[in-house]
Design a protein around this motif. Structure first.
Motif, mmCIF file in Angstrom:
data_model
loop_
_atom_site.group_PDB
_atom_site.id
_atom_site.type_symbol
_atom_site.label_atom_id
_atom_site.label_comp_id
_atom_site.label_asym_id
_atom_site.label_seq_id
_atom_site.Cartn_x
_atom_site.Cartn_y
_atom_site.Cartn_z
ATOM 1 N N ALA A 182 0.835 -1.202 0.000
ATOM 2 C CA ALA A 182 0.000 0.000 0.000
ATOM 3 C C ALA A 182 0.871 1.255 0.000
ATOM 4 O O ALA A 182 0.537 2.246 -0.647
ATOM 5 N N ARG A 183 1.994 1.183 0.714
ATOM 6 C CA ARG A 183 2.913 2.319 0.771
ATOM 7 C C ARG A 183 3.519 2.583 -0.617
ATOM 8 O O ARG A 183 3.674 3.726 -1.034
ATOM 9 N N THR A 184 3.864 1.536 -1.344
ATOM 10 C CA THR A 184 4.437 1.664 -2.682
ATOM 11 C C THR A 184 3.418 2.276 -3.645
ATOM 12 O O THR A 184 3.756 3.151 -4.446
ATOM 13 N N ILE A 185 2.185 1.827 -3.553
ATOM 14 C CA ILE A 185 1.127 2.372 -4.415
ATOM 15 C C ILE A 185 0.906 3.849 -4.100
ATOM 16 O O ILE A 185 0.787 4.673 -5.011
ATOM 17 N N ALA A 186 0.875 4.193 -2.816
ATOM 18 C CA ALA A 186 0.686 5.589 -2.423
ATOM 19 C C ALA A 186 1.825 6.453 -2.947
ATOM 20 O O ALA A 186 1.604 7.563 -3.434
ATOM 21 N N ALA A 187 3.054 5.943 -2.855
ATOM 22 C CA ALA A 187 4.214 6.696 -3.359
ATOM 23 C C ALA A 187 4.121 6.870 -4.872
ATOM 24 O O ALA A 187 4.418 7.940 -5.408
ATOM 25 N N ALA A 188 3.704 5.829 -5.585
ATOM 26 C CA ALA A 188 3.580 5.899 -7.047
ATOM 27 C C ALA A 188 2.503 6.911 -7.448
ATOM 28 O O ALA A 188 2.693 7.689 -8.387
ATOM 29 N N VAL A 189 1.381 6.902 -6.740
ATOM 30 C CA VAL A 189 0.304 7.849 -7.029
ATOM 31 C C VAL A 189 0.778 9.283 -6.767
ATOM 32 O O VAL A 189 0.544 10.188 -7.576
ATOM 33 N N ALA A 190 1.467 9.497 -5.662
ATOM 34 C CA ALA A 190 1.975 10.833 -5.340
ATOM 35 C C ALA A 190 2.983 11.296 -6.385
ATOM 36 O O ALA A 190 2.962 12.457 -6.815
ATOM 37 N N LEU A 191 3.863 10.400 -6.810
ATOM 38 C CA LEU A 191 4.852 10.750 -7.839
ATOM 39 C C LEU A 191 4.155 11.100 -9.150
ATOM 40 O O LEU A 191 4.511 12.075 -9.810
ATOM 41 N N PHE A 192 3.152 10.327 -9.532
ATOM 42 C CA PHE A 192 2.391 10.607 -10.754
ATOM 43 C C PHE A 192 1.746 11.990 -10.671
ATOM 44 O O PHE A 192 1.780 12.758 -11.624
ATOM 45 N N CYS A 193 1.162 12.311 -9.528
ATOM 46 C CA CYS A 193 0.521 13.619 -9.348
ATOM 47 C C CYS A 193 1.537 14.753 -9.462
ATOM 48 O O CYS A 193 1.264 15.780 -10.083
ATOM 49 N N LEU A 194 2.721 14.567 -8.878
ATOM 50 C CA LEU A 194 3.764 15.588 -8.968
ATOM 51 C C LEU A 194 4.209 15.773 -10.410
ATOM 52 O O LEU A 194 4.368 16.896 -10.883
ATOM 53 N N LEU A 195 4.414 14.682 -11.127
ATOM 54 C CA LEU A 195 4.831 14.771 -12.523
ATOM 55 C C LEU A 195 3.757 15.437 -13.374
ATOM 56 O O LEU A 195 4.054 16.244 -14.251
ATOM 57 N N ALA A 196 2.506 15.094 -13.117
ATOM 58 C CA ALA A 196 1.408 15.705 -13.876
ATOM 59 C C ALA A 196 1.332 17.203 -13.604
ATOM 60 O O ALA A 196 1.073 18.001 -14.497
ATOM 61 N N ALA A 197 1.587 17.593 -12.360
ATOM 62 C CA ALA A 197 1.500 19.000 -11.994
ATOM 63 C C ALA A 197 2.661 19.821 -12.541
ATOM 64 O O ALA A 197 2.501 20.958 -12.958
ATOM 65 N N PHE A 198 3.863 19.241 -12.537
ATOM 66 C CA PHE A 198 5.040 20.008 -12.912
ATOM 67 C C PHE A 198 5.562 19.688 -14.300
ATOM 68 O O PHE A 198 6.374 20.415 -14.834
ATOM 69 N N GLY A 199 5.128 18.609 -14.910
ATOM 70 C CA GLY A 199 5.553 18.275 -16.264
ATOM 71 C C GLY A 199 7.005 17.869 -16.330
ATOM 72 O O GLY A 199 7.699 17.771 -15.338
ATOM 73 N N CYS A 200 7.466 17.613 -17.547
ATOM 74 C CA CYS A 200 8.835 17.180 -17.763
ATOM 75 C C CYS A 200 9.518 18.170 -18.695
ATOM 76 O O CYS A 200 8.886 18.980 -19.340
ATOM 77 N N GLY A 201 10.817 18.057 -18.789
ATOM 78 C CA GLY A 201 11.565 18.904 -19.703
ATOM 79 C C GLY A 201 11.953 20.214 -19.061
ATOM 80 O O GLY A 201 11.908 20.383 -17.854
ATOM 81 N N VAL A 202 12.349 21.154 -19.902
ATOM 82 C CA VAL A 202 12.803 22.464 -19.437
ATOM 83 C C VAL A 202 11.616 23.235 -18.880
ATOM 84 O O VAL A 202 10.618 23.427 -19.565
ATOM 85 N N PRO A 203 11.716 23.678 -17.618
ATOM 86 C CA PRO A 203 10.601 24.438 -17.046
ATOM 87 C C PRO A 203 10.485 25.811 -17.703
ATOM 88 O O PRO A 203 11.455 26.556 -17.788
ATOM 89 N N LYS A 204 9.305 26.109 -18.173
ATOM 90 C CA LYS A 204 9.038 27.402 -18.823
ATOM 91 C C LYS A 204 7.952 28.122 -18.049
ATOM 92 O O LYS A 204 7.176 27.510 -17.327
#
Length: 140
Positions: free
Chosen positions: A2-24
């Motif tokens: 459950a801890r691994t799933i929670a960490a994966a969900v949180a990481l996905f949310c962070l990536l979705a919020a901040f995106g990838c690549g050069v921050p503009k």
């Protein structure tokens, strides 16, 4: 598990919020009168104000605003370091990894360093550019 799933969900949310690549960062530009051309660091960024330019947060920029019959205007857009964002993200990452206090501190330092290198720890100012153009030869 459950801890691994929670960490994966949180990481996905962070990536979705901040995106990838050069921050503009999107900087809206408006002029009075409208219809000026905006150059960012010497390259045409938008053809007719009002518009918005997307600038890399890893560096300072020079906006040049040009309109036939008006004086050219220049605006320096500077990056400002925002350590609170990087520290927050580092703490979240360290806590999600389930580290001890030493591990959380280490992860926080690593995250601050990474965000400083990538540009994510910076914001550009001014965040909105509004210019009143001066007619050529007006002596103002």
């Amino acid at each position: 598990m459950a801890r691994t799933i929670a960490a994966a969900v949180a990481l996905f949310c962070l990536l979705a919020a901040f995106g990838c690549g050069v921050p503009k960062q999107k900087i809206p530009v408006s002029t009075n009168p409208v219809g000026a051309t905006v150059y960012a660091d010497g390259e045409k960024a938008c053809g007719s104000t009002p518009c918005a330019v997307r600038l890399d947060r890893r560096a300072d920029h020079l906006l040049t605003i040009v309109k036939e019959g008006y004086e050219q205007e220049e605006v320096v857009v500077r990056r400002e370091f925002k350590p609170d964002r990087a520290i927050r993200d580092g703490l979240i990452s360290g806590i999600l990894k389930g580290g001890d206090p030493k591990g959380v501190a280490s992860e926080t330092a690593r995250e601050v360093d990474e965000q400083e290198r990538s540009g994510e720890a910076y914001v550009l100012t001014p965040s909105i550019v509004t210019i009143k153009l001066t007619p050529k030869g007006s002596g103002i």
